[in-house]
Design an enzyme around this catalytic site. Structure first.
Site, PDB file in Angstrom:
ATOM      1  N   CYS A   2       0.864  -1.177   0.000  1.00 25.17           N
ATOM      2  CA  CYS A   2       0.000   0.000   0.000  1.00 25.17           C
ATOM      3  C   CYS A   2       0.904   1.232   0.000  1.00 25.17           C
ATOM      4  O   CYS A   2       2.111   1.127   0.168  1.00 25.17           O
ATOM      5  CB  CYS A   2      -0.853   0.031   1.265  1.00 25.17           C
ATOM      6  SG  CYS A   2      -1.837  -1.456   1.469  1.00 25.17           S
ATOM      7  N   ARG A  27       1.297   1.580  -5.996  1.00 30.73           N
ATOM      8  CA  ARG A  27       1.491   0.614  -4.911  1.00 30.73           C
ATOM      9  C   ARG A  27       0.208  -0.120  -4.538  1.00 30.73           C
ATOM     10  O   ARG A  27       0.225  -1.041  -3.722  1.00 30.73           O
ATOM     11  CB  ARG A  27       2.034   1.326  -3.660  1.00 30.73           C
ATOM     12  CG  ARG A  27       3.363   1.988  -3.887  1.00 30.73           C
ATOM     13  CD  ARG A  27       3.773   2.799  -2.681  1.00 30.73           C
ATOM     14  NE  ARG A  27       4.158   1.969  -1.560  1.00 30.73           N
ATOM     15  CZ  ARG A  27       5.369   1.498  -1.343  1.00 30.73           C
ATOM     16  NH1 ARG A  27       6.337   1.785  -2.181  1.00 30.73           N
ATOM     17  NH2 ARG A  27       5.631   0.754  -0.294  1.00 30.73           N
ATOM     18  N   TRP A  74      -3.714  -1.786  -1.338  1.00 26.26           N
ATOM     19  CA  TRP A  74      -3.721  -3.059  -2.061  1.00 26.26           C
ATOM     20  C   TRP A  74      -4.194  -4.080  -1.028  1.00 26.26           C
ATOM     21  O   TRP A  74      -3.510  -4.354  -0.051  1.00 26.26           O
ATOM     22  CB  TRP A  74      -2.328  -3.408  -2.580  1.00 26.26           C
ATOM     23  CG  TRP A  74      -2.322  -4.650  -3.416  1.00 26.26           C
ATOM     24  CD1 TRP A  74      -2.892  -4.800  -4.648  1.00 26.26           C
ATOM     25  CD2 TRP A  74      -1.721  -5.905  -3.090  1.00 26.26           C
ATOM     26  NE1 TRP A  74      -2.687  -6.080  -5.102  1.00 26.26           N
ATOM     27  CE2 TRP A  74      -1.976  -6.783  -4.175  1.00 26.26           C
ATOM     28  CE3 TRP A  74      -0.999  -6.386  -2.004  1.00 26.26           C
ATOM     29  CZ2 TRP A  74      -1.533  -8.096  -4.200  1.00 26.26           C
ATOM     30  CZ3 TRP A  74      -0.561  -7.692  -2.023  1.00 26.26           C
ATOM     31  CH2 TRP A  74      -0.824  -8.537  -3.113  1.00 26.26           C
ATOM     32  N   ASN A 100       1.009   0.411   5.986  1.00 31.26           N
ATOM     33  CA  ASN A 100       1.441  -0.417   4.860  1.00 31.26           C
ATOM     34  C   ASN A 100       2.166  -1.607   5.462  1.00 31.26           C
ATOM     35  O   ASN A 100       3.144  -1.435   6.169  1.00 31.26           O
ATOM     36  CB  ASN A 100       2.407   0.383   3.967  1.00 31.26           C
ATOM     37  CG  ASN A 100       3.134  -0.503   2.974  1.00 31.26           C
ATOM     38  OD1 ASN A 100       2.569  -1.458   2.461  1.00 31.26           O
ATOM     39  ND2 ASN A 100       4.384  -0.187   2.701  1.00 31.26           N
ATOM     40  N   GLY A 101       1.653  -2.802   5.210  1.00 31.76           N
ATOM     41  CA  GLY A 101       2.316  -3.992   5.742  1.00 31.76           C
ATOM     42  C   GLY A 101       1.292  -4.967   6.270  1.00 31.76           C
ATOM     43  O   GLY A 101       0.140  -4.970   5.820  1.00 31.76           O
ATOM     44  N   GLU A 500       8.944 -13.799 -20.129  1.00 31.22           N
ATOM     45  CA  GLU A 500       8.683 -12.390 -19.811  1.00 31.22           C
ATOM     46  C   GLU A 500       7.612 -11.807 -20.748  1.00 31.22           C
ATOM     47  O   GLU A 500       6.742 -11.045 -20.304  1.00 31.22           O
ATOM     48  CB  GLU A 500      10.004 -11.603 -19.883  1.00 31.22           C
ATOM     49  CG  GLU A 500       9.906 -10.109 -19.634  1.00 31.22           C
ATOM     50  CD  GLU A 500       9.366  -9.715 -18.258  1.00 31.22           C
ATOM     51  OE1 GLU A 500       9.163 -10.569 -17.395  1.00 31.22           O
ATOM     52  OE2 GLU A 500       9.117  -8.507 -18.078  1.00 31.22           O
ATOM     53  N   LYS A 504       4.135 -10.229 -19.405  1.00 32.41           N
ATOM     54  CA  LYS A 504       3.700  -8.854 -19.713  1.00 32.41           C
ATOM     55  C   LYS A 504       2.274  -8.876 -20.257  1.00 32.41           C
ATOM     56  O   LYS A 504       1.440  -8.080 -19.862  1.00 32.41           O
ATOM     57  CB  LYS A 504       4.622  -8.186 -20.746  1.00 32.41           C
ATOM     58  CG  LYS A 504       5.986  -7.784 -20.273  1.00 32.41           C
ATOM     59  CD  LYS A 504       6.019  -6.634 -19.297  1.00 32.41           C
ATOM     60  CE  LYS A 504       5.883  -7.064 -17.873  1.00 32.41           C
ATOM     61  NZ  LYS A 504       7.031  -7.300 -17.075  1.00 32.41           N
ATOM     62  N   GLU A 507      -0.301  -9.805 -17.453  1.00 31.28           N
ATOM     63  CA  GLU A 507      -0.579  -8.861 -16.368  1.00 31.28           C
ATOM     64  C   GLU A 507      -1.282  -7.590 -16.812  1.00 31.28           C
ATOM     65  O   GLU A 507      -2.059  -7.034 -16.052  1.00 31.28           O
ATOM     66  CB  GLU A 507       0.645  -8.565 -15.487  1.00 31.28           C
ATOM     67  CG  GLU A 507       1.863  -8.024 -16.148  1.00 31.28           C
ATOM     68  CD  GLU A 507       3.000  -7.789 -15.153  1.00 31.28           C
ATOM     69  OE1 GLU A 507       4.103  -7.501 -15.613  1.00 31.28           O
ATOM     70  OE2 GLU A 507       2.799  -7.853 -13.928  1.00 31.28           O
ATOM     71  N   HIS A 523       6.094 -31.792 -26.204  1.00 31.41           N
ATOM     72  CA  HIS A 523       5.886 -32.702 -25.069  1.00 31.41           C
ATOM     73  C   HIS A 523       4.573 -32.429 -24.331  1.00 31.41           C
ATOM     74  O   HIS A 523       4.415 -32.850 -23.200  1.00 31.41           O
ATOM     75  CB  HIS A 523       7.069 -32.609 -24.101  1.00 31.41           C
ATOM     76  CG  HIS A 523       8.350 -33.040 -24.740  1.00 31.41           C
ATOM     77  ND1 HIS A 523       8.612 -34.347 -25.109  1.00 31.41           N
ATOM     78  CD2 HIS A 523       9.426 -32.316 -25.142  1.00 31.41           C
ATOM     79  CE1 HIS A 523       9.802 -34.413 -25.672  1.00 31.41           C
ATOM     80  NE2 HIS A 523      10.312 -33.196 -25.707  1.00 31.41           N
ATOM     81  N   LYS A 622       2.827  -2.727  -7.493  1.00 30.71           N
ATOM     82  CA  LYS A 622       4.171  -2.632  -8.069  1.00 30.71           C
ATOM     83  C   LYS A 622       5.166  -3.569  -7.391  1.00 30.71           C
ATOM     84  O   LYS A 622       5.998  -4.176  -8.037  1.00 30.71           O
ATOM     85  CB  LYS A 622       4.650  -1.182  -7.983  1.00 30.71           C
ATOM     86  CG  LYS A 622       6.009  -0.926  -8.595  1.00 30.71           C
ATOM     87  CD  LYS A 622       5.942  -0.927 -10.094  1.00 30.71           C
ATOM     88  CE  LYS A 622       7.304  -0.839 -10.737  1.00 30.71           C
ATOM     89  NZ  LYS A 622       7.332  -1.466 -12.055  1.00 30.71           N
TER      90      LYS A 622
HETATM   91  C1  AGP Z   1       6.548  -7.304 -13.185  1.00 29.41           C
HETATM   92  O1  AGP Z   1       5.941  -6.824 -14.331  1.00 29.41           O
HETATM   93  C2  AGP Z   1       5.639  -7.663 -12.137  1.00 29.41           C
HETATM   94  N1  AGP Z   1       4.795  -6.582 -11.790  1.00 29.41           N
HETATM   95  C3  AGP Z   1       6.139  -8.494 -10.970  1.00 29.41           C
HETATM   96  O2  AGP Z   1       6.274  -9.781 -11.458  1.00 29.41           O
HETATM   97  C4  AGP Z   1       7.470  -8.081 -10.292  1.00 29.41           C
HETATM   98  O3  AGP Z   1       8.530  -8.286 -11.159  1.00 29.41           O
HETATM   99  C5  AGP Z   1       7.660  -8.924  -9.018  1.00 29.41           C
HETATM  100  O4  AGP Z   1       6.616  -8.654  -8.130  1.00 29.41           O
HETATM  101  C6  AGP Z   1       8.981  -8.685  -8.362  1.00 29.41           C
HETATM  102  O5  AGP Z   1       9.136  -7.353  -7.971  1.00 29.41           O
HETATM  103  P1  AGP Z   1      10.552  -6.810  -7.530  1.00 29.41           P
HETATM  104  O6  AGP Z   1      11.450  -6.870  -8.713  1.00 29.41           O
HETATM  105  O7  AGP Z   1      10.299  -5.412  -7.060  1.00 29.41           O
HETATM  106  O8  AGP Z   1      11.035  -7.711  -6.445  1.00 29.41           O
END
Ligand code: AGP
Length: 627
Positions: A2, A27, A74, A100-101, A500, A504, A507, A523, A622
């Site tokens: 958050c 966040r 969040w 936050n936490g 990757e 992308k 997400e 396979h 994030k």
């Molecule tokens: C990346 O597009 C994602 N939002 C997510 O997978 C991110 O890479 C992951 O949460 C790790 O975050 P960090 O690199 O801040 O540890």
């Protein structure tokens, strides 16, 4: 994760809090809220969903408040509904808290507080905090301490000593309208110094437009902010002496600068990021030394490397493994941090453990590193912990926890989907692998130099590719806006790029996508293919090129539309692929930095075409500061 903000000073607090929350919305964006004090009362306004809902609630409310706290959530404990939105207050509505936490022992505390007559209104863990503080305030006053200058501080201190977990909080109390108290315990919090005013936030972008003088709090610290100054204490109540430092961040870095989304801006920033990393890590005069600023003990007699990371950082680590094994000849394992924590590999001697996290705050990665450090301590010298962090935020928790850091120099990334920070992580791995290869003499000097020369060409190559890739992926997005499944394939060093590319797309466009090593398709996953399932194949000239091409043929034979991320003037590719997204024909070893860019653009344009919120995709944050 958050975002929290706080303000105390002489300006109108509401707008400062709202604009701070705007910069922290990456966040979390399940709900938002602010609490201010005026006319001796706490005024709390909260709204479900994005910040604009809160803004519209506050539109016609002109408040004289000069102190307040704010939050963007969040959801972890409790649904993303308004009644769970922060700030939370005590029964009498005198104390307001944003957090936050996670408060791990909240259930026990809640039961005890309920038994003492406290009434709870949310499902959150956070709500115990204002009730606890109110309880301690009552006790302080009952002890005759009501005239002490430090009653509020004392109550907060007692309350945080009862909390277990990782948290950052900001607290205000209607009975002490000239005090804002903030606490940090394993979750980030910075204090900003203005002229007769103070700011606090989970991250610097929230306060950078007001001040560049900041003090990041350390774990176990409480700061009492008043218009007259700041006092910092540890949880035991001892006063600490600390000084702010000047941030190099420029407020422009957290603006879109004409791009429709932060993600698109960040994709376009990649040539500059690669250049910044090259200039920082490599000597431009052609000499063979690499400057990572790492201690020699880290490298001595190295036998193994293990890397822990999550998400996109985990994909960068897979490219890193390829480089460390192929260039430096060091056996390397890559682990999901969340798995490694509970099933670590047996201890191996002379092992370097690398944590990769752009934010430096991902709970699983931090916990995996902490666990590794702990289990190696008090062992024989060859088992002693050797920890290295690769992060874009050296001032983060990771930066405090790990003695050796490679700073990835991507500049702040706002889009939730990582793009430029991934590229920068790759650059860190190129530098590390080449440094190790040089020291261990595992690569012939001329080959080593050619790789370094090739790296210096990469920014220009990304720039050259960007215009065509942008146009083509935008066109392709028309065809795929309704597609429900995608497959990405690559081999060798480009297999992690297939992963990757799929991540992308998943997400930000919510389209189901999978990445596979191209040779694995036959396979099992090949059963998924038909005319409705497009396949994106990364086919770069080099050791596995022909293999990828024949794997792509297999997909074509099952009617899949084939998209090739491949050099444009390759005749063989032109015959096989339905569509080609061209990439400069660079050395295979360097190609991931180029091949990932069109996949980022493809995901971006498909999501934008579908009208989705590219920078703040649903359910994500994030970085994930909870387990
Ligand atoms: C990346 O597009 C994602 N939002 C997510 O997978 C991110 O890479 C992951 O949460 C790790 O975050 P960090 O690199 O801040 O540890």
């Amino acid at each position: 994760m958050c975002g929290i903000v706080g303000y105390i000073g002489t300006q109108a607090a509401t707008e400062i809090l709202l604009s701070g929350l705007e910069k922290l919305e990456y966040r979390g964006y399940d709900s938002a809220g602010i609490a201010t004090i005026w006319e001796d009362k706490i005024h709390c306004v909260r709204a479900k969903g994005k910040l604009y809902n809160l803004r519209s609630k506050l539109e016609h409310l002109q408040t004289p408040a000069r102190i307040g706290i704010g939050h963007t959530r969040w959801a972890t404990h409790g649904k993303p509904e308004e009644y769970n939105a922060h700030p939370h207050t005590d029964t009498a509505n005198r104390v307001a808290v944003v957090q936050n936490g996670i408060i791990e022992n909240y259930r026990d505390l809640r039961e005890q507080l309920k038994a003492n007559g406290h009434q709870f209104r949310s499902d959150t863990d956070t709500e115990v905090i204002p009730h606890l503080i109110a309880q301690f305030l009552k006790e302080e006053i009952a002890r005759g301490e009501s005239n002490s200058e430090f009653v509020f501080l004392e109550a907060v201190k007692k309350a945080v000593n009862k909390l277990e977990g990782a948290f950052a909080i900001a607290v205000i109390c209607a009975d002490y309208p000239d005090e804002l108290i903030v606490v940090r315990q394993q979750a980030p919090l910075v204090v900003g110094f203005g002229q007769g005013e103070f700011f606090c936030a989970s991250d610097t972008p929230a306060i950078i437009s007001h001040t560049r003088a900041v003090l990041p709090l350390e774990n176990g610290e409480i700061a009492r902010l008043t218009p007259l100054g700041i006092e910092i204490y540890n949880f035991a109540g001892q006063r600490l002496k600390k000084h702010p430092r000047l941030l190099s961040l420029n407020p422009m870095m957290v603006e879109k600068q004409g791009f429709k989304h932060f993600m698109l801006k960040e994709i376009h920033e990649q040539p500059g990021v690669v250049r910044a990393c090259l200039e920082a890590y490599f000597n431009s005069n052609g000499s063979s030394s690499i400057n990572l600023g790492l201690s020699d003990e880290l490298y001595a007699d190295l036998e193994q490397i293990q890397i822990v990371a999550c998400g996109t950082s985990w994909h960068a680590a897979l490219v890193g493994k390829y480089l460390l094994e192929q260039l430096a000849q060091i056996p390397t394992q890559v682990q999901y941090a969340s798995e490694f924590r509970y099933a670590p590999s047996p201890l191996t001697p002379n092992t370097l453990t690398i944590g990769v996290t752009q934010s430096g705050e991902t709970a699983d990665t931090l916990a995996a590193l902490a666990m590794e450090k702990e289990r190696r301590q008090n062992k024989q010298p060859k088992y002693q912990p050797r920890l290295l962090g690769i992060t874009n935020r050296p001032e983060s928790t990771l930066g405090h926890m790990v003695p050796n850091i490679i700073n990835t120099l991507a500049g702040i990334e706002i889009g939730v989907a990582a793009t430029k920070t991934f590229t920068a992580q790759l650059m860190a791995f190129y530098a590390l692998a080449l440094d190790l290869a040089y020291r261990r003499q595992t690569v012939a000097p001329d080959v080593w130099e050619d790789i370094v020369k090739g790296l210096w060409q990469i920014p220009k190559e990304i720039e050259t590719n960007l215009e065509t890739q942008e146009r083509l992926t935008e066109q392709l997005a028309h065809d795929f806006a309704e597609t429900t499944d995608f497959i990405f394939v690559g081999r060798g060093i480009n297999f992690p790029i297939a992963l990757e590319g799929a991540l992308k797309l998943k997400e930000i466009s919510y389209i189901h996508a999978e990445g596979y090593p191209a040779g694995e398709m036959k396979h099992g996953p090949i059963a998924l293919l038909d005319a409705k399932v497009p396949v994106v194949a990364i086919a770069m000239p080099g050791s596995v090129y022909e293999k990828v091409i024949s794997n792509a043929q297999e997909a074509k034979a099952r009617d899949s539309r084939l998209l090739g991320v491949t050099p444009v003037n390759d005749k063989e590719a032109a015959e096989i692929f339905n569509d080609i997204i061209p990439v400069s024909p660079v050395d295979e070893l360097l190609s991931p930095i180029l091949t990932v860019v069109p996949l980022q653009l493809l995901a971006y344009h498909i999501a934008a075409r579908r009208g989705l919120d590219v920078d703040q995709p649903r359910n994500l944050a994030k970085s994930v500061t909870v387990e």
